[in-house]
Design a protein around this motif. Structure first.
Motif, PDB file in Angstrom:
ATOM      1  N   ILE A  94       0.836  -1.200   0.000  1.00  0.00           N
ATOM      2  CA  ILE A  94       0.000   0.000   0.000  1.00  0.00           C
ATOM      3  C   ILE A  94       0.874   1.255   0.000  1.00  0.00           C
ATOM      4  O   ILE A  94       0.614   2.221  -0.729  1.00  0.00           O
ATOM      5  N   ALA A  95       1.937   1.237   0.817  1.00  0.00           N
ATOM      6  CA  ALA A  95       2.846   2.391   0.882  1.00  0.00           C
ATOM      7  C   ALA A  95       3.531   2.633  -0.459  1.00  0.00           C
ATOM      8  O   ALA A  95       3.697   3.781  -0.889  1.00  0.00           O
ATOM      9  N   PHE A  96       3.917   1.560  -1.157  1.00  0.00           N
ATOM     10  CA  PHE A  96       4.538   1.706  -2.481  1.00  0.00           C
ATOM     11  C   PHE A  96       3.569   2.358  -3.468  1.00  0.00           C
ATOM     12  O   PHE A  96       3.938   3.278  -4.211  1.00  0.00           O
ATOM     13  N   TYR A  97       2.341   1.891  -3.499  1.00  0.00           N
ATOM     14  CA  TYR A  97       1.342   2.425  -4.428  1.00  0.00           C
ATOM     15  C   TYR A  97       1.123   3.926  -4.189  1.00  0.00           C
ATOM     16  O   TYR A  97       1.143   4.738  -5.128  1.00  0.00           O
ATOM     17  N   ILE A  98       0.889   4.297  -2.944  1.00  0.00           N
ATOM     18  CA  ILE A  98       0.531   5.689  -2.646  1.00  0.00           C
ATOM     19  C   ILE A  98       1.721   6.614  -2.825  1.00  0.00           C
ATOM     20  O   ILE A  98       1.612   7.673  -3.463  1.00  0.00           O
ATOM     21  N   SER A  99       2.880   6.241  -2.274  1.00  0.00           N
ATOM     22  CA  SER A  99       4.050   7.122  -2.371  1.00  0.00           C
ATOM     23  C   SER A  99       4.507   7.266  -3.816  1.00  0.00           C
ATOM     24  O   SER A  99       4.858   8.367  -4.261  1.00  0.00           O
ATOM     25  N   GLY A 100       4.481   6.160  -4.580  1.00  0.00           N
ATOM     26  CA  GLY A 100       4.878   6.230  -5.984  1.00  0.00           C
ATOM     27  C   GLY A 100       3.970   7.128  -6.796  1.00  0.00           C
ATOM     28  O   GLY A 100       4.428   7.942  -7.606  1.00  0.00           O
ATOM     29  N   GLY A 101       2.653   7.013  -6.586  1.00  0.00           N
ATOM     30  CA  GLY A 101       1.699   7.828  -7.337  1.00  0.00           C
ATOM     31  C   GLY A 101       1.824   9.311  -7.048  1.00  0.00           C
ATOM     32  O   GLY A 101       1.854  10.142  -7.966  1.00  0.00           O
ATOM     33  N   LEU A 102       1.917   9.661  -5.773  1.00  0.00           N
ATOM     34  CA  LEU A 102       1.968  11.080  -5.412  1.00  0.00           C
ATOM     35  C   LEU A 102       3.286  11.735  -5.813  1.00  0.00           C
ATOM     36  O   LEU A 102       3.298  12.873  -6.295  1.00  0.00           O
ATOM     37  N   THR A 103       4.402  11.045  -5.617  1.00  0.00           N
ATOM     38  CA  THR A 103       5.691  11.637  -5.994  1.00  0.00           C
ATOM     39  C   THR A 103       5.804  11.791  -7.509  1.00  0.00           C
ATOM     40  O   THR A 103       6.434  12.728  -7.998  1.00  0.00           O
ATOM     41  N   LEU A 104       5.190  10.877  -8.256  1.00  0.00           N
ATOM     42  CA  LEU A 104       5.181  11.006  -9.710  1.00  0.00           C
ATOM     43  C   LEU A 104       4.373  12.229 -10.133  1.00  0.00           C
ATOM     44  O   LEU A 104       4.777  12.980 -11.038  1.00  0.00           O
ATOM     45  N   LEU A 105       3.262  12.475  -9.472  1.00  0.00           N
ATOM     46  CA  LEU A 105       2.432  13.637  -9.773  1.00  0.00           C
ATOM     47  C   LEU A 105       3.188  14.933  -9.497  1.00  0.00           C
ATOM     48  O   LEU A 105       3.227  15.843 -10.339  1.00  0.00           O
ATOM     49  N   PHE A 106       3.802  15.028  -8.329  1.00  0.00           N
ATOM     50  CA  PHE A 106       4.551  16.236  -7.986  1.00  0.00           C
ATOM     51  C   PHE A 106       5.755  16.418  -8.897  1.00  0.00           C
ATOM     52  O   PHE A 106       6.115  17.550  -9.250  1.00  0.00           O
ATOM     53  N   GLY A 107       6.370  15.316  -9.287  1.00  0.00           N
ATOM     54  CA  GLY A 107       7.491  15.412 -10.208  1.00  0.00           C
ATOM     55  C   GLY A 107       7.095  16.017 -11.538  1.00  0.00           C
ATOM     56  O   GLY A 107       7.823  16.840 -12.109  1.00  0.00           O
ATOM     57  N   CYS A 108       5.926  15.641 -12.046  1.00  0.00           N
ATOM     58  CA  CYS A 108       5.433  16.205 -13.307  1.00  0.00           C
ATOM     59  C   CYS A 108       5.184  17.710 -13.184  1.00  0.00           C
ATOM     60  O   CYS A 108       5.517  18.488 -14.094  1.00  0.00           O
TER      61      CYS A 108
END
Length: 458
Positions: A94-108
Motif C-alpha cells: 500500500i505504501a509503495f502504491y501511494i508514495s509512488g503515485g503522489l511523488t510522480l504527480l509532484f514530479g510532473c
C-alpha cells in the motif's frame, strides 16, 4: 523520582544498537545536503539562495514520504512484534502504491511548470529563475528516493536499521562525486553549475533505488511476497488509512507549515542574504538533530514492538525513559552546537560559502536561537513521533504537532516578518515558540496513558 530510568543494561544496549545506525544514516543524509550547499555555495550567494528556495517544495515532498514511512511503521513495528510477515507485505505494498503515485504527480508539476511553481516561494526574479532551472532537473529524484526510502523504513521498523545506513552511504558518496563532476565540469563534463547539482542528485537517487531493488531480489531475512504486496486486502487498506492517514496528514501539513518559514523569509527585505543564511544554518542544524531524530525513530520501533509483543504494562515507563533520554541528548547537543557556532562555524565554516557579513551574522543568530530550544524540540520529537505515534495514538499526535504550528507560530512569524517588519530575529523567535507550546500539550497526553493502543487488532 527517576526510577523509570533504571531499565537494565539490555534495554540501553537495545536502544544503542538501533539508534547508532539511524544516527549514522541521518548524518549521511544530512551530509548530502551540506555538501550540496557547500559546493553550490562556492558559486556565489545567488545560486545558494536559489537552491535553498528550490528545496522548499522538495522538503515538503520528503516529509510526505516520511509520513508514508511513519504511518507504515506504526503498523509494521507491531506486526513484526507478532511475526506476521503477510500483513507486513500488505502494508508495504500500500505504501509503495501511494508514495509512488503522489511523488510522480509532484514530479510532473515541477518538471513541466518549474518557473510558475517556484514563483510561489519568492519574489526575486533572478533567484526564482535559477531555482526553476534546478527543480526542472531534480523533479523526479523524489520518486526514486521515495520508493527506496519506504522500503528502508520498513526494514528499520523490523529492527534492521543498518540497511538504510549502507544504501544511503553509497547514495551520498555518489552524489558528492557527481556534484564535483557536473557542477565544476570535471572529467570532460561541462560545468553546469546549479543544474549540475540537480543532475547529481537525480543520478544518486536512481542509484539508491537500484541498490534497494537489488536488495529485494537477494535478501533472505525478509522476503517480499508478490501476492500480498501487489494485492493487499481491503481490510488492510482500511486499517492503513485509519492509522497512516493522520500521520501522512501530520507530516504533509507540518512540512507545508515549516516551508512557509523560508517562504516568509523570501518575501522579506534582504531576502537573498536571509535565504542564503537559512540554507547554511539549516544544514548545520540537521547535523545536530540527526541524533534527536534517531532517538525518536528508535523509540517508535521499541514502543511498537513492546505493544505488538503484548507487554503493555511496561510501555508507559519505557516511553517516559526514552523521552527523558531525548531531552538530555538535546540539551547536551544544543549547548555544544552553540559553542561551535562561535568557535568554529562563524570564523571557519561560513567563509567557505562566500557569505556576505550580513548573511553570516544572520546564519549565526539563527543557529543560536535554534539550538537554545533543542532540548525541548528533542523531547517533543521523541514524544510525538516515537511514543504517541508508535503507541498507535496517531490522531492526538497529529493534533499536538500541528496546532501550535498553524495557530501560533506561522501567524506570528508572518506578522512579525511581513506586516510589522520586526526583522529576522523576531521571525526566528516566533518559529521557536512552536516547540514550547507543543511541550506542555505533549506532556499532558503522555501522562494520560490513553495512547497505548494495539493497532493490529481490528
Amino acid at each position: 523520582m527517576f526510577s523509570y530510568m533504571k531499565r537494565g543494561r539490555d534495554f540501553y544496549r537495545t536502544v544503542l544498537s538501533l539508534a547508532i545506525p539511524i544516527v549514522l544514516q541521518n548524518l549521511i543524509t544530512t551530509s548530502m545536503g551540506l555538501l550540496d550547499t557547500f559546493m553550490v555555495g562556492m558559486l556565489g550567494e545567488t545560486p545558494l539562495a536559489a537552491v535553498t528556495m528550490a528545496n522548499i517544495p522538495i522538503f515538503v515532498e520528503q516529509l510526505m514520504i516520511f509520513g508514508f514511512q511513519s504511518g507504515s511503521s506504526v503498523l509494521i513495528s507491531q506486526f513484526y512484534g507478532k511475526n506476521d510477515e503477510d500483513s507486513i507485505n500488505q502494508v508495504l505494498g500500500i505504501a509503495f502504491y501511494i508514495s509512488g503515485g503522489l511523488t510522480l504527480l509532484f514530479g510532473c508539476i515541477m518538471c513541466f511548470f518549474p518557473l510558475e511553481f517556484m514563483g510561489l516561494f519568492g519574489n526575486d526574479a533572478v533567484v526564482v529563475g535559477t531555482a526553476a532551472q534546478y527543480i526542472r532537473i531534480v523533479a523526479f529524484s523524489i520518486f526514486f528516493g521515495g520508493l527506496s526510502e519506504v522500503y528502508i523504513a520498513a526494514h528499520r521498523s523490523m529492527a534492521n536499521p543498518k540497511l538504510g545506513l549502507y544504501i544511503l552511504a553509497v547514495s551520498v558518496l555518489s552524489n558528492t562525486f557527481f556534484n564535483w563532476v557536473f557542477i565544476f565540469g570535471k572529467l570532460g563534463a561541462p560545468a553546469m553549475g546549479v543544474e549540475g547539482a540537480a543532475l547529481a542528485t537525480l543520478m544518486a537517487r536512481i542509484l539508491q533505488f537500484l541498490i534497494a531493488l537489488l536488495h529485494i531480489l537477494l535478501n533472505k531475512r525478509f522476503r517480499l511476497k508478490p501476492a500480498q504486496l501487489l494485492r493487499p486486502s481491503r481490510a488492510m487498506l482500511r486499517r492503513y488509512i485509519h492509522y497512516a492517514t493522520p500521520v501522512l496528514f501530520n507530516e504533509t501539513f507540518w512540512g507545508l507549515g515549516t516551508a512557509l518559514y523560508p517562504t516568509i523569509m523570501g518575501h522579506m527585505a534582504g531576502s537573498q542574504a536571509i535565504l542564503a543564511a537559512y540554507g547554511i544554518s539549516g544544514n548545520i542544524e540537521k547535523l545536530a538533530t540527526s541524533l534527536v531524530f534517531a532517538v525518536g525513530g528508535t523509540t517508535a520501533i521499541i514502543i511498537g514492538n513492546e505493544i505488538g509483543a503484548g507487554r503493555r504494562e511496561t510501555v508507559y515507563d519505557v516511553g517516559l525513559a526514552l523521552n527523558t533520554l531525548a531531552f538530555l541528548t538535546g540539551l547536551i547537543a544544543g549547548l555544544t552546537m552553540i559553542g561551535l557556532t562561535f568557535l568554529f562555524f562563524r570564523p571557519v565554516v561560513y567563509p567557505f560559502f562566500h557569505l556576505s557579513d550580513q548573511a553570516a551574522d544572520i546564519a549565526a543568530m539563527m543557529s543560536v536561537v535554534t539550538f537554545s530550544f533543542l532540548s525541548v524540540r528533542s523531547f517533543n520529537t521523541t514524544n510525538v513521533v516515537g511514543v504517541l505515534r508508535g503507541g498507535g495514538d496517531v490522531r492526538a499526535a497529529s493534533l499536538i504537532d500541528l496546532s501550535s504550528l498553524w495557530l501560533v507560530s506561522i501567524p506570528l512569524a508572518a506578522l512579525s516578518g511581513l506586516v510589522f517588519q520586526w526583522g529576522i530575529l523576531a521571525v526566528c523567535l516566533c518559529i521557536s515558540l512552536d516547540n514550547v507550546i507543543k511541550f506542555f500539550f505533549g506532556v499532558a497526553r503522555l501522562r494520560s496513558g490513553v495512547w497505548i493502543r494495539d493497532v493490529t487488532v481490528s
